[in-house]
Write a protein that holds these residues in place. Structure first.
Motif, short mmCIF file in Angstrom:
data_model
loop_
_atom_site.label_atom_id
_atom_site.label_comp_id
_atom_site.label_asym_id
_atom_site.label_seq_id
_atom_site.Cartn_x
_atom_site.Cartn_y
_atom_site.Cartn_z
N TYR A 92 0.83 -1.19 0.00
CA TYR A 92 0.00 0.00 0.00
C TYR A 92 0.87 1.25 0.00
CZ TYR A 92 -3.73 -3.05 1.73
OH TYR A 92 -4.63 -4.06 1.88
N VAL A 93 0.31 2.32 -0.51
CA VAL A 93 0.95 3.64 -0.43
C VAL A 93 -0.08 4.58 0.19
CG1 VAL A 93 2.00 5.55 -1.68
CG2 VAL A 93 2.33 3.20 -2.49
N GLN A 94 0.29 5.18 1.31
CA GLN A 94 -0.58 6.17 1.94
C GLN A 94 -0.13 7.54 1.47
OE1 GLN A 94 -0.47 5.58 6.17
NE2 GLN A 94 -1.04 3.44 6.00
N LEU A 95 -1.03 8.25 0.85
CA LEU A 95 -0.71 9.55 0.27
C LEU A 95 -1.11 10.67 1.22
CD1 LEU A 95 -2.17 8.83 -3.26
CD2 LEU A 95 0.19 8.62 -2.52
N PRO A 96 -0.44 11.82 1.12
CA PRO A 96 -0.86 12.96 1.93
C PRO A 96 -2.22 13.45 1.45
CG PRO A 96 0.82 13.63 0.35
CD PRO A 96 0.69 12.13 0.25
N PRO A 97 -3.08 13.90 2.36
CA PRO A 97 -4.42 14.35 1.95
C PRO A 97 -4.39 15.47 0.91
CG PRO A 97 -4.27 14.21 4.34
CD PRO A 97 -2.89 13.98 3.80
N ASP A 98 -3.42 16.35 0.99
CA ASP A 98 -3.34 17.44 0.02
C ASP A 98 -2.70 16.99 -1.29
OD1 ASP A 98 -0.83 17.10 1.11
OD2 ASP A 98 -0.32 19.23 0.96
N GLY A 99 -2.21 15.75 -1.34
CA GLY A 99 -1.56 15.25 -2.54
C GLY A 99 -2.52 14.56 -3.50
N VAL A 100 -3.77 14.42 -3.12
CA VAL A 100 -4.74 13.74 -3.96
C VAL A 100 -5.59 14.76 -4.69
CG1 VAL A 100 -6.64 12.09 -3.97
CG2 VAL A 100 -4.79 11.81 -2.33
N ASP A 101 -5.38 14.87 -5.99
CA ASP A 101 -6.18 15.76 -6.83
C ASP A 101 -7.13 14.88 -7.64
OD1 ASP A 101 -7.32 17.60 -8.49
OD2 ASP A 101 -5.44 18.54 -9.08
N ILE A 102 -8.37 14.82 -7.20
CA ILE A 102 -9.37 13.93 -7.79
C ILE A 102 -9.59 14.23 -9.27
CG2 ILE A 102 -11.76 13.16 -7.64
CD1 ILE A 102 -10.01 12.22 -5.34
N ASP A 103 -9.60 15.49 -9.65
CA ASP A 103 -9.85 15.85 -11.05
C ASP A 103 -8.77 15.29 -11.97
OD1 ASP A 103 -12.17 17.22 -10.40
OD2 ASP A 103 -11.06 19.09 -10.00
N ILE A 104 -7.52 15.39 -11.56
CA ILE A 104 -6.43 14.85 -12.38
C ILE A 104 -6.57 13.33 -12.51
CG2 ILE A 104 -3.94 14.42 -12.43
CD1 ILE A 104 -3.55 17.19 -11.26
N LEU A 105 -6.91 12.67 -11.41
CA LEU A 105 -7.09 11.21 -11.47
C LEU A 105 -8.24 10.82 -12.38
CD1 LEU A 105 -6.48 10.06 -7.80
CD2 LEU A 105 -5.07 9.60 -9.79
N HIS A 106 -9.35 11.53 -12.32
CA HIS A 106 -10.49 11.23 -13.18
C HIS A 106 -10.12 11.41 -14.65
CE1 HIS A 106 -13.72 10.52 -10.30
NE2 HIS A 106 -13.22 11.50 -9.57
N ASP A 107 -9.47 12.51 -14.98
CA ASP A 107 -9.07 12.75 -16.38
C ASP A 107 -8.10 11.70 -16.87
OD1 ASP A 107 -10.67 14.98 -16.46
OD2 ASP A 107 -9.02 16.40 -16.07
N ALA A 108 -7.11 11.35 -16.05
CA ALA A 108 -6.12 10.35 -16.46
C ALA A 108 -6.78 8.99 -16.62
CB ALA A 108 -5.01 10.29 -15.42
N THR A 109 -7.72 8.66 -15.77
CA THR A 109 -8.41 7.37 -15.88
C THR A 109 -9.25 7.31 -17.15
OG1 THR A 109 -8.50 7.27 -13.47
CG2 THR A 109 -9.94 5.79 -14.66
N ARG A 110 -9.92 8.40 -17.47
CA ARG A 110 -10.70 8.45 -18.71
C ARG A 110 -9.81 8.27 -19.93
NH1 ARG A 110 -12.93 13.16 -16.52
NH2 ARG A 110 -14.65 12.61 -15.20
N ARG A 111 -8.69 9.00 -19.96
CA ARG A 111 -7.75 8.88 -21.08
C ARG A 111 -7.22 7.46 -21.21
NH1 ARG A 111 -5.30 14.14 -19.47
NH2 ARG A 111 -4.23 12.76 -18.08
N GLU A 112 -6.89 6.85 -20.08
CA GLU A 112 -6.36 5.47 -20.11
C GLU A 112 -7.43 4.51 -20.63
OE1 GLU A 112 -3.29 2.66 -18.22
OE2 GLU A 112 -3.21 4.80 -18.47
N ALA A 113 -8.67 4.70 -20.23
CA ALA A 113 -9.76 3.82 -20.68
C ALA A 113 -10.02 3.98 -22.18
CB ALA A 113 -11.03 4.11 -19.90
N LEU A 114 -9.86 5.19 -22.69
CA LEU A 114 -10.08 5.45 -24.11
C LEU A 114 -8.86 5.11 -24.96
CD1 LEU A 114 -11.95 8.86 -23.84
CD2 LEU A 114 -12.95 6.62 -24.34
N GLY A 115 -7.74 4.86 -24.34
CA GLY A 115 -6.53 4.52 -25.08
C GLY A 115 -5.87 5.72 -25.72
N VAL A 116 -6.10 6.91 -25.17
CA VAL A 116 -5.54 8.14 -25.74
C VAL A 116 -4.15 8.36 -25.22
CG1 VAL A 116 -5.82 10.64 -25.90
CG2 VAL A 116 -7.80 9.15 -25.95
#
Length: 93
Positions: free
Chosen positions: A69-93
């Motif tokens: 496991y990796v425990q991240l700092p609370p201020d280190g989690v940017d949900i919007d960046i994760l959502h965009d990157a996940t969408r791009r990965e799913a679309l194969g872009v």
């Protein structure tokens, strides 16, 4: 590549790594590579009573395959960046 890109954004921040042998180490993320091998600086062991021999370690290299496991700092989690990157990965872009 999603996790590699995300971890590169966390360089310089405090993280806690729990390894498969139950050792948990906190430290400042210094670098990460494409295999998710991680270098930590200013490390400290979370459970010092259980792992007293690790108290003198200040810098360490952790092979990516031994991380549980990796425990991240609370201020280190940017949900919007994760959502965009996940969408791009799913679309194969």
């Amino acid at each position: 590549m999603l996790f590699f890109s995300y971890f590169k954004e966390l360089v310089g921040k405090e993280v806690t790594m729990e390894l498969k042998n139950d050792l948990a180490i906190s430290g400042v993320l210094h670098s990460v590579d494409q295999y998710l091998n991680i270098k930590l600086e200013n490390t400290r062991v979370v459970d010092q009573d259980r792992f007293p021999h690790m108290m003198s370690v200040r810098n360490c290299f952790i092979r990516g395959s031994v991380v549980r496991y990796v425990q991240l700092p609370p201020d280190g989690v940017d949900i919007d960046i994760l959502h965009d990157a996940t969408r791009r990965e799913a679309l194969g872009v």
